[in-house]
Design a protein around this motif. Sequence first.
Motif, short mmCIF file in Angstrom:
data_model
loop_
_atom_site.label_atom_id
_atom_site.label_comp_id
_atom_site.label_asym_id
_atom_site.label_seq_id
_atom_site.Cartn_x
_atom_site.Cartn_y
_atom_site.Cartn_z
N UNK A 88 0.74 -1.03 0.02
CA UNK A 88 0.07 -0.03 0.10
C UNK A 88 1.00 1.17 -0.01
N UNK A 89 0.83 2.09 -0.70
CA UNK A 89 1.66 3.19 -0.92
C UNK A 89 0.88 4.45 -0.46
N UNK A 90 1.62 5.00 0.66
CA UNK A 90 0.94 6.10 1.44
C UNK A 90 1.55 7.44 0.87
N UNK A 91 0.78 8.44 1.30
CA UNK A 91 0.79 9.90 0.67
C UNK A 91 2.55 10.27 0.85
N UNK A 92 2.89 9.73 1.89
CA UNK A 92 4.48 10.40 2.07
C UNK A 92 5.42 9.58 1.24
N UNK A 93 5.20 8.59 0.46
CA UNK A 93 5.92 7.76 -0.21
C UNK A 93 6.15 6.44 0.21
N UNK A 94 5.87 6.27 1.56
CA UNK A 94 6.25 4.93 2.15
C UNK A 94 5.37 3.71 1.66
N UNK A 95 5.82 2.64 1.28
CA UNK A 95 5.01 1.46 0.85
C UNK A 95 5.13 0.27 2.09
N UNK A 96 3.76 0.02 2.45
CA UNK A 96 3.52 -0.92 3.51
C UNK A 96 3.00 -1.97 3.18
#
Length: 140
Positions: A88-96
Amino acid sequence: MAKQAGKGVEEFRPYVTRSIPVGANIVCADNSGAKILEIINVPRHKTRVSRLPAAAVGDFCNVVVKKGPAELRKQVYGAVIVRQKYAVRRLNGVRVCFEDNAAVLITPEGETKGTDIKGPVAAEASEKWPRVANLASMVV
């Protein structure tokens, strides 16, 4: 925040890839007694012809208990997806991403069926479902 008949809080949600299709067997992450759930429907999901409806983190879906106590099996329940393997890509660029696909059983009123959630819960699910966030021991 507008609430929609026990179906979670409607607010801005960035695009999350729907990676858990209808027919998928997923882990039940609460202590309701169910072990394995099968997704049978994803309400309010529009898709292309001949493509299976799919769910993502934070989505409500209808499930059947495949493994668990006899009183829970062969009945349709509502569930919220709390973890998915696909990133899941978050708005801050991190993928979880998580180790498994997991869901929590929900009553028709929007309350959780169990009293505890095992393992981490995605922040996308906890923002949309406050009752799930209250029971989560760890929000990632």
